[in-house]
Design an enzyme around this catalytic site. Structure first.
Site, PDB file in Angstrom:
ATOM      1  N   GLU A  45       0.932  -1.000  -0.081  1.00 45.84           N
ATOM      2  CA  GLU A  45       0.131  -0.152   0.149  1.00 45.84           C
ATOM      3  C   GLU A  45       1.216   1.254  -0.146  1.00 45.84           C
ATOM      4  O   GLU A  45       1.881   1.487   0.616  1.00 45.84           O
ATOM      5  CB  GLU A  45      -1.216   0.399   1.252  1.00 45.84           C
ATOM      6  CG  GLU A  45      -1.850   1.369   1.328  1.00 45.84           C
ATOM      7  CD  GLU A  45      -2.878   1.116   2.352  1.00 45.84           C
ATOM      8  OE1 GLU A  45      -3.798   1.398   2.961  1.00 45.84           O
ATOM      9  OE2 GLU A  45      -2.573   0.620   3.605  1.00 45.84           O
ATOM     10  N   LYS A 114      -9.343   3.225  -2.265  1.00 49.28           N
ATOM     11  CA  LYS A 114      -9.525   2.525  -1.803  1.00 49.28           C
ATOM     12  C   LYS A 114     -10.851   2.908  -1.858  1.00 49.28           C
ATOM     13  O   LYS A 114     -10.996   3.688  -1.000  1.00 49.28           O
ATOM     14  CB  LYS A 114      -8.508   2.387  -0.200  1.00 49.28           C
ATOM     15  CG  LYS A 114      -8.999   1.608   0.681  1.00 49.28           C
ATOM     16  CD  LYS A 114      -7.355   2.095   1.857  1.00 49.28           C
ATOM     17  CE  LYS A 114      -7.398   0.981   2.932  1.00 49.28           C
ATOM     18  NZ  LYS A 114      -5.781   0.937   4.175  1.00 49.28           N
ATOM     19  N   CYS A 175      -5.398  -3.446   2.422  1.00 48.13           N
ATOM     20  CA  CYS A 175      -5.729  -3.912   3.360  1.00 48.13           C
ATOM     21  C   CYS A 175      -7.334  -3.528   4.256  1.00 48.13           C
ATOM     22  O   CYS A 175      -7.302  -4.702   4.562  1.00 48.13           O
ATOM     23  CB  CYS A 175      -4.971  -2.237   4.103  1.00 48.13           C
ATOM     24  SG  CYS A 175      -4.030  -2.838   5.819  1.00 48.13           S
ATOM     25  N   SER A 359      21.077  -0.851  34.240  1.00 48.58           N
ATOM     26  CA  SER A 359      20.587  -1.062  35.463  1.00 48.58           C
ATOM     27  C   SER A 359      20.612  -2.110  36.130  1.00 48.58           C
ATOM     28  O   SER A 359      21.004  -2.134  37.591  1.00 48.58           O
ATOM     29  CB  SER A 359      18.857  -0.677  35.699  1.00 48.58           C
ATOM     30  OG  SER A 359      18.314  -1.338  35.869  1.00 48.58           O
TER      31      SER A 359
END
Length: 708
Positions: A45, A114, A175, A359
């Site tokens: 896309e 789309k 999509c 840490s």
């Protein structure tokens, strides 16, 4: 033998606004598809621009440059002889559309906008584009003059149509259209469309690939047909990682599957499918009756055939066989997804490497192991001869080395680009955490520094005392809660400032010239962000954060997996250690504990995150749900206390999320304020809210019933 067609799906590592680079990758994918014998090539896309442009899609330049790049493809003769499905934005009648351009031999056949736009979670497509809300409607798009010259016409069709060839019919969806209940592929299939393409910009989420694949399987099991799924890959310049995994299916069966996590800028998969299998699959009379009543699509005719004209007399070509579906474990997804994202960010930012304040706790440990995973992945691609990766490694890590230098191990590469620094306090940092940090750094090859921030802490403390005459003390030394918190925050913020100093200067002290500074990595997990259990502008503030959307539970599973998979037995020590910030002095009978400080376990925080975001529950709804879910573990009053505590601290700490480091998106309940989780950061006091009064009302009734 039937009508055999070879089709190609691409996964491209596109980058927002990298027009020339994006087109070069598109053309390379077309050449690879042709070399494999494909007659149809499907790309991701918005592949010409990159998917994640956000508000750049509102700029006219983007549409102009898109047409200029498309012209490069249309006039490149090496791209002829194959039907192309290419993604780009198109302006039509002053309306912006997210489109597929279907082209053949330098001519545009159809521009297909789309129909349904992604507009939730991380996506805001309706901010930039308008959906083509007219199914089966087609009109004429007036072309820019530069395209008219090569098209030989002023207009081309734009709309919801399909491509008809002498041997089959092809339709495109994009999509989100796969995920909506009434997907276009159903009506297209009923109209005789046998090949359906889907071009996506779909991001990685833990455990998401199976949903995507199951939807495609269901689409072709129910409708029959060949389904070609293409997806973007890479970070694209933002928080999301698009995870590739191109797919080709026929009649519900996977016949080709690409990689989900890789450093290849261009990946092309192909499969040979038999159109007669589709026709045989669609035999049911009930399907025929539905097809008669389905809306009709306009067909754009072309003389180009996907299958050969010789009735497939070449028996060396056979249909691709079905194959098992491959899924990564969630632990592997954490190891690979953020690692690929980090590599894209590093190579494109032109930085010299990474640094993390290590840490000795599990969060900074997880960040460090993800970087090591990245180095392992890079080494795998070097061994495969990936020229782009080799070039990037030479530039980033080998600037001062002899010609032809390449790292031999992941540890050697890690030593060049990854730096860790333990910023301790003499009275508060335990020997256990200091030792764990040093040994982990050694095991993964990181360049490690061990130092103390006592001078900086003392200076800030003296600053207040000199200005006000008041000297704050920790609670264990008789100070108030306010003093105790202020002194913890001084340390935390001093570590952030110190880390940035090292980030700027370590390349210089190591004689690494010309490579820029180091990117500072954050190590705050999604549950700490959700609860606000962190100091604003401490080491949660960084350039990017690979674990900012990963839960503590998943991080623990990842570390347990990496202990054996990466041969790092020291990781077991991080799993066994009690989570502690080590911001208060250690005494004979007191060691600070994260979960004790929060009044909630990390597992409970994860549950609250899911309730709040995925189930969309406020305090009262959450309480009602947990009365059922936790009934065997807690009393209603204990549940009420937990719910109130969580929402109270979520509300008062929400402001911290407005400044949080951009984090890799991996979890559906991420509280990321920048893109994903849009909520206020100034709340009324929850302890005085109507929701809490409703909880108290229900609690009172329940406790009365229990006494009867």
């Amino acid at each position: 033998m039937g009508h055999l067609v070879t089709v190609a799906a691409c996964s491209l590592n596109q980058w927002s606004l990298d027009f020339e680079g994006n087109v070069a990758r598109i053309i390379e994918s077309i050449k690879r598809a042709k070399a494999a014998g494909a007659t149809l090539r499907v790309g991701p896309e918005l592949e010409i621009t990159g998917y994640g442009l956000l508000d750049h899609f509102l700029e006219q330049d983007v549409f102009l440059h898109s047409w200029e790049m498309l012209k490069k493809i249309l006039t490149d003769e090496s791209c002829n002889g194959i039907l192309l499905d290419i993604g780009m934005p198109v302006l039509h009648r002053n309306i912006r559309y997210n489109c597929r351009v279907l082209a053949l031999d330098g001519k545009i056949l159809l521009v297909r906008p789309k129909l349904w736009l992604a507009n939730d979670g991380n996506y805001r497509e309706m901010r930039y584009f308008t959906p083509w809300s007219r199914p089966q409607h087609v009109e004429q798009l007036y072309l820019p003059r530069m395209i008219q010259d090569i098209q030989g016409s002023v207009t081309v069709p734009i709309g919801d149509a399909v491509i008809s060839t002498p041997d089959t019919c092809i339709g495109a969806e994009t999509c989100e259209e796969l995920f909506v209940p009434n997907s276009p592929h159903s009506n297209m299939s009923l109209n005789g469309v046998e090949v359906i393409t889907n071009s996506s910009g779909s991001h990685h989420n833990l455990r998401k690939l199976n949903i995507r694949l199951e939807l495609i399987q269901e689409a072709t099991r129910k409708n029959g047909g060949i389904y070609i799924y293409s997806n973007q890959r890479g970070c694209d310049g933002d928080r999301l990682y698009y995870d590739g995994a191109p797919l080709i299916l026929i009649n519900g069966e996977v016949v080709a599957q690409g990689s989900q996590f890789a450093l290849n800028d261009v990946e092309v998969i192909t499969a040979t499918c038999d159109l007669e299998e589709v026709r045989a699959y669609r035999f049911a009379p009930s399907r025929g009756l539905q097809a008669i009543h389905a809306p009709a699509y306009q067909r754009i005719e072309t003389k180009f055939s996907l299958s050969p004209h010789d009735d497939n007399l070449d028996f060396s070509v056979a249909p691709s066989q079905g194959r098992p579906i491959f899924y990564h474990k969630p632990e592997e997804e954490i190891a690979l997804g953020p690692a690929c994202w980090l590599w894209d960010y590093l190579r494109r930012s032109k930085a010299a490497g990474f640094i993390v304040p290590l840490s000795g706790g599990i969060d900074s440990c997880a960040t460090s192991v993800i970087v090591f995973s990245m180095c392992r992945l890079v080494m795998d691609h070097i061994k495969q001869g990936n020229e782009q990766v080799i070039s990037d490694v030479k530039r980033i890590a080998g600037a001062l080395e002899k010609e032809g230098w390449m790292p031999k191990t992941a540890q050697e590469l890690c030593n060049r680009i990854f730096h860790t620094v333990y910023l301790g306090m003499k009275s508060q940092s335990s020997q256990e955490t200091r030792s764990r940090a040093e040994r982990l750094a050694k095991n993964i090859g990181a360049y490690h520094i061990d130092t103390n921030i006592d001078p900086a802490f003392g200076a800030f403390k003296s600053l207040l005392a000199d200005a006000t005459g008041f000297e704050p003390n920790f609670k264990v030394h008789g100070g108030s809660n306010t003093e105790n918190l202020a002194l913890q925050n001084i340390q935390a913020r001093s570590r952030m400032v110190s880390t940035y100093m090292f980030a700027q200067m370590l390349p210089t002290t190591r004689n690494r010239k010309g490579g820029g500074g180091l990117l500072v990595l954050g190590s705050a997990n999604v549950d700490e962000c959700l609860r606000g259990y962190l100091t604003k502008y401490d080491c949660s503030s960084a350039d990017i954060n690979p674990i900012g959307s990963v839960s503590k539970n998943d991080l623990k599973r990842f570390i347990a997996w990496a202990s054996s998979e990466f041969d790092l037995p020291i990781l077991d020590e991080f799993l066994d250690a009690v989570p502690t910030a080590e911001l208060e002095p250690i005494t004979a009978d007191y060691v600070q504990s994260d979960e004790a400080d929060m009044g909630l376990t990390y597992s409970e925080l994860s549950t609250f995150g899911i309730m709040r975001k995925q189930y969309k529950l406020g305090p009262y709804g959450c309480f009602q749900r947990l009365l059922h879910d936790w009934k065997d573990e807690m009393t209603p009053r204990e549940i009420a206390v937990k719910v109130k505590r969580f929402y109270h601290f979520y509300a008062i700490n929400r402001h911290k999320m407005t400044t949080m480091t951009p984090a890799y998106h991996a979890e559906a309940y991420s509280p990321d304020d920048n893109r994903f989780d849009l909520r206020p950061f100034l709340y009324p006091a929850f302890y005085e809210s109507w929701s809490y009064k409703k909880i108290d009302e229900v609690l009172e009734k329940l406790e009365k019933l229990q006494k009867q």
